[in-house]
Motif scaffolding. Structure first.
Motif, short mmCIF file in Angstrom:
data_model
loop_
_atom_site.label_atom_id
_atom_site.label_comp_id
_atom_site.label_asym_id
_atom_site.label_seq_id
_atom_site.Cartn_x
_atom_site.Cartn_y
_atom_site.Cartn_z
N UNK A 95 23.91 55.92 -36.90
CA UNK A 95 23.75 55.59 -38.02
C UNK A 95 23.85 56.15 -39.66
N UNK A 96 24.93 56.65 -39.11
CA UNK A 96 25.63 57.87 -40.03
C UNK A 96 26.57 56.98 -40.97
N UNK A 97 26.89 55.87 -41.03
CA UNK A 97 28.02 55.00 -41.42
C UNK A 97 27.53 53.77 -42.48
N UNK A 98 26.41 53.74 -42.24
CA UNK A 98 24.79 52.83 -43.26
C UNK A 98 24.31 53.45 -43.40
N UNK A 99 23.37 53.47 -44.01
CA UNK A 99 22.81 54.35 -44.78
C UNK A 99 21.38 53.51 -44.77
N UNK A 100 21.92 51.85 -45.06
CA UNK A 100 21.04 50.96 -45.08
C UNK A 100 21.09 49.86 -44.20
N UNK A 101 19.81 49.47 -44.40
CA UNK A 101 19.79 48.45 -43.56
C UNK A 101 19.09 46.96 -43.48
N UNK A 102 18.82 45.82 -43.18
CA UNK A 102 17.78 44.87 -43.55
C UNK A 102 16.61 44.74 -42.44
N UNK A 103 15.68 45.06 -42.41
CA UNK A 103 14.24 45.37 -41.74
C UNK A 103 13.74 44.17 -41.23
N UNK A 104 13.30 43.57 -39.72
CA UNK A 104 12.24 42.93 -39.45
C UNK A 104 11.65 43.10 -38.27
N UNK A 105 10.42 43.87 -38.82
CA UNK A 105 9.61 43.83 -38.21
C UNK A 105 7.98 43.22 -37.74
N UNK A 106 7.68 42.70 -35.76
CA UNK A 106 6.47 42.45 -35.17
C UNK A 106 6.30 43.02 -34.78
N UNK A 107 4.99 42.17 -34.17
CA UNK A 107 3.91 43.15 -32.70
C UNK A 107 4.71 42.37 -32.03
N UNK A 108 4.14 42.00 -30.37
CA UNK A 108 4.53 41.97 -29.44
C UNK A 108 4.24 40.44 -29.38
N UNK A 109 3.46 39.17 -29.69
CA UNK A 109 2.49 38.40 -29.66
C UNK A 109 4.03 37.47 -30.73
N UNK A 110 4.57 38.43 -31.51
CA UNK A 110 5.30 36.93 -31.92
C UNK A 110 7.17 37.57 -32.48
N UNK A 111 7.18 38.42 -31.25
CA UNK A 111 8.39 39.11 -30.73
C UNK A 111 9.68 37.89 -30.52
N UNK A 112 8.92 37.76 -29.28
CA UNK A 112 10.12 36.10 -29.19
C UNK A 112 10.65 34.92 -29.99
N UNK A 113 9.73 35.10 -30.65
CA UNK A 113 9.73 33.59 -31.97
C UNK A 113 10.57 33.73 -33.20
N UNK A 114 10.63 35.33 -33.61
CA UNK A 114 10.90 35.82 -35.48
C UNK A 114 12.30 35.96 -35.33
N UNK A 115 12.70 35.01 -35.94
CA UNK A 115 14.50 35.60 -36.05
C UNK A 115 15.11 36.21 -37.37
N UNK A 116 15.71 37.72 -37.79
CA UNK A 116 16.13 37.71 -39.25
C UNK A 116 16.76 36.42 -39.90
N UNK A 117 17.97 35.67 -39.22
CA UNK A 117 18.79 35.23 -39.37
C UNK A 117 18.28 33.83 -40.38
#
Length: 334
Positions: free
Chosen positions: A130-152
């Protein structure tokens, strides 16, 4: 005799490996106790220094051959817990170590909720650089939705999918977002989609893990936050079965070029496995102030009480640990 790989050292450690979990909790307990003495005094640098000193003292007793890959900064900027520092007693498995003595220094200084002491450990070479870029766009969910949502996907579509996965009305969903000006449009999209916004003031590790846990009121974390915090969160998510996705977010052209020169694809969506490429990992945290994930450190006339969490990626085990510490004895053992 052949040398064992880091993975073989982890997998073959048995009881010794399980003991590592308790050793890591002792480290975050020490940092949280050190920091908690400064809760509400408005001195974030002093609080951070106390946590760093306590964490480092205990880290060097842990049975591991660790290298700090996410720490307080480069060696010339941070004399202790710097990137590249060797930690542990040097005798255990070879591991990457990510530390944040206080996730939420301002929260600690001001007495706000959700300040934690955190660390993560994974087999050597498995944590994302992670040394080159300090920030990132993130999405976090639990296991129920892990295979359904997408950051795109659009925010509204993701919330519709999350609603379906959790069998909850969109109006009942809580989306955790760092309270920053950069998130004004994101907050507007979430509210226009019909969901609630739960703001956090600082430090999104607690918010991310709360989103992946089953017993909190956080259903999703969205927004731009620190890349190091994303990697630490990924270690925890390995145990919960949830999901974190990230996309590098350079703050300017210089950082963008630095990332490109380092070989990063700025359009790529980083998965949990991209951020931590192993199941052989641990996450440990102790509460400094009360929050969504843990209760804060509390002082009584003859004891200090802490609440901690330890997660093991390989087994999916999550333990909540309540501890009482006698101040005089604890300081002698430090």
């Amino acid at each position: 005799m052949t040398n064992k790989s880091s993975a073989q050292q982890f997998e073959g450690a048995g009881t010794q490996d399980r003991n590592l979990a308790m050793e890591l909790v002792r480290v975050t307990e020490a940092a949280a106790i050190g920091a908690s003495e400064w809760v509400g005094f408005g001195e974030k640098n002093i609080a951070d220094g106390a946590a760093v000193d306590a964490m480092r003292a205990f880290l060097h007793t842990v049975h591991m051959d660790g290298t700090v890959v996410i720490g307080e900064g480069e060696k010339d900027e941070a004399p202790m817990l710097y990137n590249g520092e060797s930690v542990g007693d040097g005798l255990g498995p070879k591991v990457d170590v990510a530390v944040d003595p206080i996730d939420g220094t301002m929260l600690t200084a001001m007495g706000y909720n959700n300040a934690l002491s955190v660390m993560a450990v994974a087999e050597r070479g498995s944590m994302y650089d992670a040394s080159s870029v300090f920030y990132m766009d993130k999405m976090v969910v639990g296991p129920e939705a892990a295979d359904m949502v997408d950051l795109r996907l659009p925010v509204k579509q993701n919330l519709q999918l999350l609603s379906k996965a959790l069998d909850k009305k969109i109006s009942q969903l809580n989306v955790c977002v760092l309270d920053r000006p950069r998130h004004e449009s994101l907050v507007r999209e979430i509210r226009e989609a019909g969901a609630r916004v739960k703001f956090i003031m600082d430090g999104d590790v607690a918010g991310g893990i709360a989103a992946a846990r089953h017993n909190t009121d956080v259903d999703m974390l969205l927004g731009t936050g620190g890349t190091p915090e994303g990697i630490i969160t990924a270690c925890a998510i390995k145990a919960t079965g949830g999901m974190i996705q990230g996309r590098l977010a350079p703050v300017d052209d210089e950082e963008r070029q630095k990332a490109i020169d380092a070989g990063h694809d700025l359009d790529a969506i980083l998965s949990t496995h991209d951020l931590v490429a192993t199941e052989n990992c641990y996450f440990a945290a102790t509460g400094i102030t009360d929050g969504d994930l843990l209760r804060g450190t509390r002082y009584f006339s003859n004891r200090v009480e802490t609440q901690s969490i330890i997660m093991r990626g390989q087994t999916g085990t999550v333990r909540i640990i309540e501890a009482e510490h006698r101040p005089a004895k604890w300081k002698k053992s430090n």
